[in-house]
Design an enzyme around this catalytic site. Structure first.
Site, PDB file in Angstrom:
ATOM      1  N   HIS A  62      16.612  30.124 -14.307  1.00 14.57           N
ATOM      2  CA  HIS A  62      17.605  30.388 -15.342  1.00 14.57           C
ATOM      3  C   HIS A  62      17.214  29.750 -16.670  1.00 14.57           C
ATOM      4  O   HIS A  62      16.634  28.669 -16.701  1.00 14.57           O
ATOM      5  CB  HIS A  62      18.967  29.844 -14.912  1.00 14.57           C
ATOM      6  CG  HIS A  62      19.433  30.404 -13.616  1.00 14.57           C
ATOM      7  ND1 HIS A  62      20.078  29.631 -12.677  1.00 14.57           N
ATOM      8  CD2 HIS A  62      19.355  31.652 -13.080  1.00 14.57           C
ATOM      9  CE1 HIS A  62      20.386  30.387 -11.630  1.00 14.57           C
ATOM     10  NE2 HIS A  62      19.938  31.607 -11.847  1.00 14.57           N
ATOM     11  N   LYS A  71      18.061  20.100 -20.050  1.00  9.68           N
ATOM     12  CA  LYS A  71      18.805  19.706 -18.851  1.00  9.68           C
ATOM     13  C   LYS A  71      18.235  18.420 -18.274  1.00  9.68           C
ATOM     14  O   LYS A  71      17.022  18.203 -18.304  1.00  9.68           O
ATOM     15  CB  LYS A  71      18.722  20.805 -17.779  1.00  9.68           C
ATOM     16  CG  LYS A  71      19.390  22.102 -18.185  1.00  9.68           C
ATOM     17  CD  LYS A  71      19.232  23.163 -17.122  1.00  9.68           C
ATOM     18  CE  LYS A  71      19.934  24.447 -17.546  1.00  9.68           C
ATOM     19  NZ  LYS A  71      19.711  25.521 -16.582  1.00  9.68           N
ATOM     20  N   TYR A 131      23.755  18.385 -13.185  1.00 10.78           N
ATOM     21  CA  TYR A 131      22.859  18.425 -14.324  1.00 10.78           C
ATOM     22  C   TYR A 131      23.626  18.407 -15.626  1.00 10.78           C
ATOM     23  O   TYR A 131      24.648  19.024 -15.791  1.00 10.78           O
ATOM     24  CB  TYR A 131      21.846  19.564 -14.249  1.00 10.78           C
ATOM     25  CG  TYR A 131      22.355  20.928 -13.878  1.00 10.78           C
ATOM     26  CD1 TYR A 131      22.476  21.918 -14.837  1.00 10.78           C
ATOM     27  CD2 TYR A 131      22.676  21.232 -12.558  1.00 10.78           C
ATOM     28  CE1 TYR A 131      22.922  23.182 -14.497  1.00 10.78           C
ATOM     29  CE2 TYR A 131      23.111  22.491 -12.209  1.00 10.78           C
ATOM     30  CZ  TYR A 131      23.238  23.461 -13.183  1.00 10.78           C
ATOM     31  OH  TYR A 131      23.690  24.705 -12.849  1.00 10.78           O
ATOM     32  N   ASP A 169      19.938  36.692  -9.153  1.00 12.64           N
ATOM     33  CA  ASP A 169      18.606  36.097  -9.030  1.00 12.64           C
ATOM     34  C   ASP A 169      17.630  37.044  -8.330  1.00 12.64           C
ATOM     35  O   ASP A 169      16.457  37.106  -8.668  1.00 12.64           O
ATOM     36  CB  ASP A 169      18.673  34.766  -8.281  1.00 12.64           C
ATOM     37  CG  ASP A 169      19.326  33.661  -9.100  1.00 12.64           C
ATOM     38  OD1 ASP A 169      19.555  33.853 -10.308  1.00 12.64           O
ATOM     39  OD2 ASP A 169      19.616  32.601  -8.518  1.00 12.64           O
TER      40      ASP A 169
END
Length: 178
Positions: A62, A71, A131, A169
């Site tokens: 992603h 991140k 995250y 995905d």
């Protein structure tokens, strides 16, 4: 907090030593100023995400464009093979990736700067991942690269297991479509 560069200089592996005693352990997980000093730039985390996944789940790869996110990945329980793919067209490491095993037991974090795709494969029985992001999630900017893209040549540790994917995905684009 011990900050180490990976095979892609901008992706950082952060060690968090913990201190054991008869009650358990204590770990200082994150110091904002130390990361900023190491990066030599300001970074402001504005959103914290959490995911829980079962064994063999693959999430990603992603990224957001045109409003990218940096991140900081922390595994709270379980274990994953975590991947960051460089999507910065002018980078000397364009389309290269860093793949590391992160676990609650190892007590490490991965810092992934803006301009990278991120994904992970759960190698333990489960994984709870937190995250921190320096930009808000934007559904309109969210994109996914297919984990099977041969241009990336990611060595996923499937060990004969079939990854469990979301529909998005599974139907993700390939790098040539970027």
């Amino acid at each position: 907090m011990i900050i180490n560069r990976t095979s892609i200089d901008d992706v950082l592996l952060i060690e968090n030593p913990h201190f054991d005693d008869n009650r358990g352990y204590f770990s200082e997980v994150f110091r904002h100023n130390e990361l900023e000093d190491f990066l030599n730039r300001k970074i402001n985390f504005v959103q914290i995400n959490e995911s829980f996944s079962y064994k063999n789940v693959l999430r990603g790869l992603h990224f957001q464009e045109p409003n990218p996110q940096a991140k900081l990945i922390k595994i709270v329980s379980g274990e994953v093979f975590d991947v960051a793919v460089d999507l910065r067209p002018n980078s000397k490491t364009y389309l290269q990736y860093v793949g590391v095993t992160l676990s609650a037991q190892k007590n490490e974090m991965l810092f992934i700067p803006e301009g990278f795709a991120h994904g992970f494969f759960v190698t333990g029985d489960h994984a709870r991942c937190i995250y921190f992001c320096n930009n808000y999630y934007s559904r309109n900017d969210a994109k996914t690269i297919n984990y099977k893209d041969t241009r990336l040549n990611i060595k996923w540790p499937f060990n004969g297991n079939t990854p469990i994917l979301s529909t998005a995905d599974e139907n993700a684009m390939f790098v040539d479509s970027l």
